[in-house]
Design a protein around this motif. Structure first.
Motif, PDB file in Angstrom:
ATOM      1  N   GLY A   1       2.057 -11.877  -2.328  1.00 21.71           N
ATOM      2  CA  GLY A   1       1.459 -12.076  -3.151  1.00 21.71           C
ATOM      3  C   GLY A   1      -0.472 -13.365  -2.981  1.00 21.71           C
ATOM      4  O   GLY A   1      -1.619 -12.462  -2.703  1.00 21.71           O
ATOM      5  N   ALA A   2       0.500 -13.900  -2.141  1.00 27.32           N
ATOM      6  CA  ALA A   2      -0.945 -14.504  -2.174  1.00 27.32           C
ATOM      7  C   ALA A   2      -1.675 -14.219  -1.204  1.00 27.32           C
ATOM      8  O   ALA A   2      -2.897 -14.404  -0.481  1.00 27.32           O
ATOM      9  CB  ALA A   2      -0.244 -16.110  -2.261  1.00 27.32           C
ATOM     10  N   LEU A   3      -0.683 -13.663  -0.297  1.00 25.79           N
ATOM     11  CA  LEU A   3      -1.368 -13.510   1.349  1.00 25.79           C
ATOM     12  C   LEU A   3      -1.615 -12.036   1.299  1.00 25.79           C
ATOM     13  O   LEU A   3      -2.850 -11.882   2.461  1.00 25.79           O
ATOM     14  CB  LEU A   3       0.168 -13.564   2.275  1.00 25.79           C
ATOM     15  CG  LEU A   3       0.368 -15.037   2.386  1.00 25.79           C
ATOM     16  CD1 LEU A   3       2.705 -14.621   3.467  1.00 25.79           C
ATOM     17  CD2 LEU A   3       0.139 -15.538   3.714  1.00 25.79           C
ATOM     18  N   SER A   4      -1.611 -11.706   0.733  1.00 28.62           N
ATOM     19  CA  SER A   4      -2.379  -9.834   0.251  1.00 28.62           C
ATOM     20  C   SER A   4      -3.685 -10.502  -0.356  1.00 28.62           C
ATOM     21  O   SER A   4      -4.876  -9.788   0.553  1.00 28.62           O
ATOM     22  CB  SER A   4      -1.459  -8.835  -0.524  1.00 28.62           C
ATOM     23  OG  SER A   4      -1.405  -9.734  -2.220  1.00 28.62           O
TER      24      SER A   4
ATOM     25  N   ALA B   1       8.575  -3.425 -12.103  1.00 24.49           N
ATOM     26  CA  ALA B   1       7.794  -3.777 -10.910  1.00 24.49           C
ATOM     27  C   ALA B   1       6.370  -3.971 -11.797  1.00 24.49           C
ATOM     28  O   ALA B   1       5.693  -4.887 -11.222  1.00 24.49           O
ATOM     29  CB  ALA B   1       7.891  -2.169 -11.369  1.00 24.49           C
ATOM     30  N   ALA B   2       6.412  -4.342 -13.083  1.00 26.61           N
ATOM     31  CA  ALA B   2       5.053  -4.769 -14.142  1.00 26.61           C
ATOM     32  C   ALA B   2       5.607  -6.006 -13.525  1.00 26.61           C
ATOM     33  O   ALA B   2       4.322  -6.830 -13.659  1.00 26.61           O
ATOM     34  CB  ALA B   2       5.977  -4.269 -15.488  1.00 26.61           C
ATOM     35  N   VAL B   3       6.086  -6.807 -13.510  1.00 24.89           N
ATOM     36  CA  VAL B   3       6.462  -8.838 -13.573  1.00 24.89           C
ATOM     37  C   VAL B   3       6.423  -8.906 -12.257  1.00 24.89           C
ATOM     38  O   VAL B   3       6.608 -10.112 -11.545  1.00 24.89           O
ATOM     39  CB  VAL B   3       7.261  -8.920 -14.325  1.00 24.89           C
ATOM     40  CG1 VAL B   3       6.108  -8.721 -16.163  1.00 24.89           C
ATOM     41  CG2 VAL B   3       8.529  -8.736 -14.362  1.00 24.89           C
ATOM     42  N   GLN B   4       6.596  -8.204 -10.869  1.00 30.76           N
ATOM     43  CA  GLN B   4       6.919  -8.551  -9.538  1.00 30.76           C
ATOM     44  C   GLN B   4       6.140  -9.343  -9.313  1.00 30.76           C
ATOM     45  O   GLN B   4       4.478  -9.842  -9.697  1.00 30.76           O
ATOM     46  CB  GLN B   4       7.320  -7.300  -8.812  1.00 30.76           C
ATOM     47  CG  GLN B   4       7.969  -7.056  -7.623  1.00 30.76           C
ATOM     48  CD  GLN B   4       6.998  -7.325  -6.279  1.00 30.76           C
ATOM     49  OE1 GLN B   4       5.881  -7.247  -6.475  1.00 30.76           O
ATOM     50  NE2 GLN B   4       7.674  -6.987  -6.130  1.00 30.76           N
ATOM     51  N   GLY B   5       6.316 -10.632  -8.316  1.00 29.13           N
ATOM     52  CA  GLY B   5       5.611 -11.605  -7.751  1.00 29.13           C
ATOM     53  C   GLY B   5       4.500 -11.168  -7.025  1.00 29.13           C
ATOM     54  O   GLY B   5       3.437 -11.890  -7.494  1.00 29.13           O
ATOM     55  N   GLU B   6       4.391 -10.765  -6.579  1.00 24.77           N
ATOM     56  CA  GLU B   6       3.406 -10.061  -5.757  1.00 24.77           C
ATOM     57  C   GLU B   6       2.735  -9.195  -5.865  1.00 24.77           C
ATOM     58  O   GLU B   6       0.715  -9.420  -5.918  1.00 24.77           O
ATOM     59  CB  GLU B   6       3.929  -9.205  -3.923  1.00 24.77           C
ATOM     60  CG  GLU B   6       2.677  -8.749  -3.222  1.00 24.77           C
ATOM     61  CD  GLU B   6       3.039  -7.961  -2.067  1.00 24.77           C
ATOM     62  OE1 GLU B   6       2.662  -7.097  -1.780  1.00 24.77           O
ATOM     63  OE2 GLU B   6       4.605  -7.464  -2.055  1.00 24.77           O
ATOM     64  N   THR B   7       3.019  -8.206  -6.808  1.00 23.11           N
ATOM     65  CA  THR B   7       1.692  -7.414  -8.225  1.00 23.11           C
ATOM     66  C   THR B   7       1.537  -8.914  -8.588  1.00 23.11           C
ATOM     67  O   THR B   7      -0.073  -8.879  -8.649  1.00 23.11           O
ATOM     68  CB  THR B   7       2.704  -6.945  -8.610  1.00 23.11           C
ATOM     69  OG1 THR B   7       3.124  -5.795  -8.067  1.00 23.11           O
ATOM     70  CG2 THR B   7       1.275  -6.385  -9.983  1.00 23.11           C
ATOM     71  N   CYS B   8       1.716  -9.678  -9.358  1.00 21.30           N
ATOM     72  CA  CYS B   8       1.059 -10.655 -10.167  1.00 21.30           C
ATOM     73  C   CYS B   8       0.379 -11.964 -10.024  1.00 21.30           C
ATOM     74  O   CYS B   8      -0.722 -11.676 -10.351  1.00 21.30           O
ATOM     75  CB  CYS B   8       2.362 -11.384 -11.373  1.00 21.30           C
ATOM     76  SG  CYS B   8       3.449 -10.137 -12.181  1.00 21.30           S
ATOM     77  N   VAL B   9       0.894 -12.104  -8.574  1.00 18.10           N
ATOM     78  CA  VAL B   9       0.115 -13.193  -7.688  1.00 18.10           C
ATOM     79  C   VAL B   9      -0.800 -12.775  -7.319  1.00 18.10           C
ATOM     80  O   VAL B   9      -2.425 -13.190  -7.255  1.00 18.10           O
ATOM     81  CB  VAL B   9       1.116 -14.169  -7.322  1.00 18.10           C
ATOM     82  CG1 VAL B   9      -0.211 -14.923  -6.040  1.00 18.10           C
ATOM     83  CG2 VAL B   9       1.742 -14.553  -7.813  1.00 18.10           C
ATOM     84  N   ALA B  10      -0.763 -11.660  -6.779  1.00 21.19           N
ATOM     85  CA  ALA B  10      -2.575 -10.728  -6.291  1.00 21.19           C
ATOM     86  C   ALA B  10      -2.810 -10.538  -7.149  1.00 21.19           C
ATOM     87  O   ALA B  10      -4.586 -11.104  -6.708  1.00 21.19           O
ATOM     88  CB  ALA B  10      -1.964  -9.634  -5.262  1.00 21.19           C
ATOM     89  N   ARG B  11      -2.977 -10.342  -8.449  1.00 16.96           N
ATOM     90  CA  ARG B  11      -4.203  -9.017  -9.090  1.00 16.96           C
ATOM     91  C   ARG B  11      -4.757 -10.988  -9.823  1.00 16.96           C
ATOM     92  O   ARG B  11      -6.146 -10.572  -9.913  1.00 16.96           O
ATOM     93  CB  ARG B  11      -2.653  -9.131 -10.496  1.00 16.96           C
ATOM     94  CG  ARG B  11      -3.681  -8.178 -11.735  1.00 16.96           C
ATOM     95  CD  ARG B  11      -3.050  -7.429 -12.453  1.00 16.96           C
ATOM     96  NE  ARG B  11      -1.601  -8.167 -12.890  1.00 16.96           N
ATOM     97  CZ  ARG B  11      -0.838  -7.735 -12.624  1.00 16.96           C
ATOM     98  NH1 ARG B  11      -0.547  -6.196 -12.785  1.00 16.96           N
ATOM     99  NH2 ARG B  11      -0.124  -8.233 -13.480  1.00 16.96           N
ATOM    100  N   TRP B  12      -4.428 -11.914 -10.144  1.00 23.74           N
ATOM    101  CA  TRP B  12      -4.581 -13.049 -10.893  1.00 23.74           C
ATOM    102  C   TRP B  12      -5.356 -13.479  -9.513  1.00 23.74           C
ATOM    103  O   TRP B  12      -6.752 -14.426  -9.877  1.00 23.74           O
ATOM    104  CB  TRP B  12      -3.294 -14.270 -10.935  1.00 23.74           C
ATOM    105  CG  TRP B  12      -3.679 -15.161 -11.949  1.00 23.74           C
ATOM    106  CD1 TRP B  12      -3.805 -14.892 -12.830  1.00 23.74           C
ATOM    107  CD2 TRP B  12      -4.596 -16.054 -11.270  1.00 23.74           C
ATOM    108  NE1 TRP B  12      -4.197 -16.709 -13.698  1.00 23.74           N
ATOM    109  CE2 TRP B  12      -4.884 -16.894 -12.491  1.00 23.74           C
ATOM    110  CE3 TRP B  12      -4.815 -17.076 -10.512  1.00 23.74           C
ATOM    111  CZ2 TRP B  12      -5.924 -18.079 -13.183  1.00 23.74           C
ATOM    112  CZ3 TRP B  12      -5.444 -18.163 -10.166  1.00 23.74           C
ATOM    113  CH2 TRP B  12      -6.481 -19.144 -11.349  1.00 23.74           C
TER     114      TRP B  12
END
Length: 412
Positions: free
Chosen positions: A53-56, A17-28
């Motif tokens: 992540g980008a779309l969110s 969960a900590a390195v999940q793509g949606e989370t990491c991309v959205a955060r960056w």
């Protein structure tokens, strides 16, 4: 489920969960905002998650997108996003079709536009454009040979780059006069961007080593026929910015943090685990038995030399079964070995969780008289671990930062 097994699986899932793509991309993207319209490209096993992540983060700015991922890892998006699925780990015609689609998509992007490229592990197989004198059969045979002979991922990618028209930075030429922000999830040792996805947008900095002499003449001949690489100072790289958003170190740190909150003594081992999966499984199990009680965290990517007709399983199952033989009849010890992408070899299992009872459960259920060594020799760890009830299934995880090996030793 045994409480220790349940705990170690929960810790693994926390790391995912900590390195999940949606989370990491959205955060960056939320901390590094991009202005204006954006054209999106996502390639890799975590492409769908990264695209989400980008779309969110940029819901109104994404004008169009192309997503290329492993078969079965795709998701449904709105009509702005085209989703393609291709083969992994051995490329096929779908990989070439995805490569051609990628070039057409890039060439249709208006000049001076902003492009967001998201790359994760698996891109090397999922998308390709081959030189005219190298066939798909040549490429597949080379890939299969490398994957079956204990070559490291950077060595495999070194060869793949040289049999390509888009790897080792060659794709950068197609983005001429466009601004590119490239976010990566690292699935390689030392997080080298020129190795992740075979360096689609990064020039080649590495020189060959003595290991090239181990290649068969057929692969060496293909390398000699491939086109030259772009220079590291080629102007095409000036408009490309590369950022890493998730790594193996992030996953290990997430496990350690979660374990400490549970008041578990935690030992995060910095060494990168590679080499033969069976040998490393035995070694790590021996270390766990000799170690102080608590959670021990390792990470890396091992290899397995496959026989002509391999059985079921991948490198993590192989490592886990080798460990299980060492841990046999030992109380209070559990070991997990799994791919953070949710796959281990060609099957659907992520890896395995083994303990002191794995060996006896498997032998009793199978009743075929074969030893664990026999299953390892035949690359059939998955069959034994299925019988012992120790396989770990997660489904696609939306990330890929190589493999985690967790060892939990309880205090007596």
């Amino acid at each position: 489920m045994n409480p220790a097994r349940q705990q170690i699986e929960q810790l693994f899932r926390h790391a995912i969960a900590a390195v999940q793509g949606e989370t990491c991309v959205a955060r960056w993207l939320k901390t590094h905002p991009i202005k204006g319209p954006v054209h999106l490209i996502a390639i890799g096993k975590a492409a769908a998650s990264m695209a989400q992540g980008a779309l969110s983060a940029l819901p109104q700015q994404i004008e169009e997108g192309l997503l290329i991922t492993k078969t079965g890892h795709g998701e449904r998006f709105d009509n702005r996003i085209q989703c393609l699925e291709a083969a992994h780990p051995v490329p096929d015609e779908s990989s070439l079709q995805a490569g051609n689609q990628l070039l057409h998509f890039i060439q249709a992007i208006p000049l001076h536009s902003q492009v967001l490229v998201l790359i994760s592990g698996g891109a090397s197989s999922l998308v390709e454009v081959l030189p005219q004198d190298i066939s798909l059969q040549d490429w597949r045979q080379a890939t299969q040979w490398l994957l079956g002979h204990r070559f490291s991922i950077d060595q495999v990618n070194y060869v793949r780059k040289r049999l390509s028209c888009i790897k080792a930075g060659r794709l950068a030429h197609y983005f001429a006069d466009r601004r590119v922000m490239c976010l990566m999830i690292s699935d390689v040792p030392n997080n080298d961007p020129s190795i992740i996805g075979s360096g689609l947008l990064v020039p080649e900095y590495h020189h060959s080593g003595d290991w090239l002499q181990e290649l068969p003449d057929s692969i060496a001949a293909l390398i000699r026929r491939a086109p030259p690489l772009p220079a590291s100072n080629d102007p095409c790289f000036k408009s490309i910015q590369i950022e890493l958003v998730a790594t193996l170190a992030h996953a290990k740190e997430a496990v350690a943090s979660a374990a400490q909150k549970l008041e578990l003594p935690t030992y995060k081992h910095e060494e990168f685990i590679d080499g033969d999966a069976g040998e490393m499984g035995q070694l790590l199990a021996q270390r766990l038995l000799q170690a102080p009680p608590g959670l021990h965290i390792w990470g890396g990517e091992t290899t397995v030399q496959l026989p002509d007709k391999p059985g079921r399983g991948g490198r993590n199952q192989h490592l886990a079964l080798a460990a299980a033989e060492v841990l046999s009849d030992q109380p209070g010890v559990v070991m997990l070995a799994a791919g953070t992408d949710g796959t281990d070899g060609p099957g659907e299992d992520a890896g395995a969780i083994v303990d002191g009872g794995t060996a006896s459960r498997g032998r009793q259920k199978l009743g075929d008289g074969h030893s664990i060594a026999w299953y390892l020799e035949h690359a059939d760890a998955g069959s034994f671990l299925d019988a012992s009830g120790d396989l770990l299934f997660t489904g696609p995880t939306g990330t890929n930062v190589m493999d985690l090996i967790l060892g939990l030793k309880l205090a007596h």
